[in-house]
Enzyme design. Structure first.
Site, PDB file in Angstrom:
ATOM      1  N   SER A   1      -3.931 -20.165  30.768  1.00 25.67           N
ATOM      2  CA  SER A   1      -5.127 -20.977  31.001  1.00 25.67           C
ATOM      3  C   SER A   1      -4.911 -22.276  30.256  1.00 25.67           C
ATOM      4  CB  SER A   1      -6.365 -20.256  30.452  1.00 25.67           C
ATOM      5  OG  SER A   1      -7.449 -21.140  30.271  1.00 25.67           O
TER       6      SER A   1
ATOM      7  N   TYR B   1     -11.816 -16.076  23.998  1.00 20.47           N
ATOM      8  CA  TYR B   1     -10.926 -16.358  25.124  1.00 20.47           C
ATOM      9  C   TYR B   1      -9.752 -17.225  24.694  1.00 20.47           C
ATOM     10  CZ  TYR B   1      -9.390 -17.776  29.783  1.00 20.47           C
ATOM     11  OH  TYR B   1      -8.647 -18.015  30.916  1.00 20.47           O
TER      12      TYR B   1
END
Length: 270
Positions: A143, A156
């Site tokens: 990501s 995250y």
């Protein structure tokens, strides 16, 4: 003929979003595609849509036995495994350190890391023998949060930084037999959900971020679709196009790294 014709590809989380786009792309490339998918409804949809072109197995990426069960079916079907793509993941909807209760932070951490980090590790463990035998490859979805803060909350972001370390270590341990790389997409049209511990299991990323907000922060000024990110995976999976890359993480961020300085810090209003 595609370089990936008859290659055996195993993708986790292939029922929606980027995972589904990868399933579609690798089938188009002529590969034999399998996926491990948590949702029974998505497994049924995959089977109905792709028929004999997909081996869809219902299972949980946090369970080694589910990986092994899927791999046994893959080897029975194809006789080999050429590429494992660890893709299944969850997001934390920017749950912040300050505003998240301690107990929720702890349980959310374990749930999110179990999926985003342990899930990758267990997949690598299950697939390593077959990939060593085929001298194949592993690819893990990262990501923009693997490089930058603000692409999620601390849970995250930490999980994606952990995944970069996992990629480097596995690339080292499995060389010269297996190439291990990563692809880090930016925000896109996706059904990515959050941890149940944070009350986010029924909330998709598109309920937190609008297409306009995503496009506005990207220097390339467009709202990406999952299919826009499949090219790097195809290149990394190809033996002809990727003989030399291992331990490499492709930052597919639509230009985020070239942005000028706008905000000094995210906590100015604390």
């Amino acid at each position: 003929m595609s370089d990936l014709h008859n290659e055996s590809i195993f993708i986790t989380g292939g029922g929606s979003g980027l995972g589904l786009a990868l399933v579609e792309r690798f089938i188009e490339e002529g590969a034999q595609v399998a996926t491990l998918e948590l949702s029974a409804a998505k497994v049924a949809s995959l089977r109905q849509r792709f028929g004999e072109h997909i081996l869809a197995v219902e299972g949980n990426v946090t369970c080694y036995a589910d990986y092994q069960r899927a791999l046994d079916q893959i080897l029975t079907r194809s006789g080999k495994l050429d590429c494992f793509i660890g893709n299944a993941g969850i997001w934390d909807h920017n749950a912040s350190l300050v505003n998240t209760p301690a107990e929720t932070l702890e349980t959310g951490f374990h749930e999110l890391f179990n999926v985003n980090v342990l899930g990758y590790l267990l997949g690598a463990k299950a697939c390593a023998p077959a990939l060593i035998a085929s001298e194949g490859s592993m690819i893990f979805t990262l990501s923009n949060a693997a490089w930058y803060p603000g692409g999620g909350g601390p849970l995250y972001t930490a999980s994606k930084h952990a995944a970069t370390g996992l990629i480097r270590q596995l690339a080292y341990e499995l060389a010269p037999k297996v190439r291990v790389n990563g692809v880090g997409p930016c925000g896109m049209a996706s059904d990515l959900r959050g941890p149940q511990a944070l009350g986010q299991s029924e909330t998709s990323i598109m309920q937190s971020l609008t297409p306009e907000k995503i496009a506005a922060i990207l220097p390339l000024q467009f709202f990406p679709q999952p299919a826009d990110f499949t090219g790097p995976y195809v290149m990394l999976a190809s033996r002809r196009n990727n003989r030399a890359l291992s331990g490499v993480m492709i930052n597919a961020d639509a230009g985020l790294a070239i942005r000028g300085i706008r905000h000094v810090a995210a906590g100015l209003d604390l």
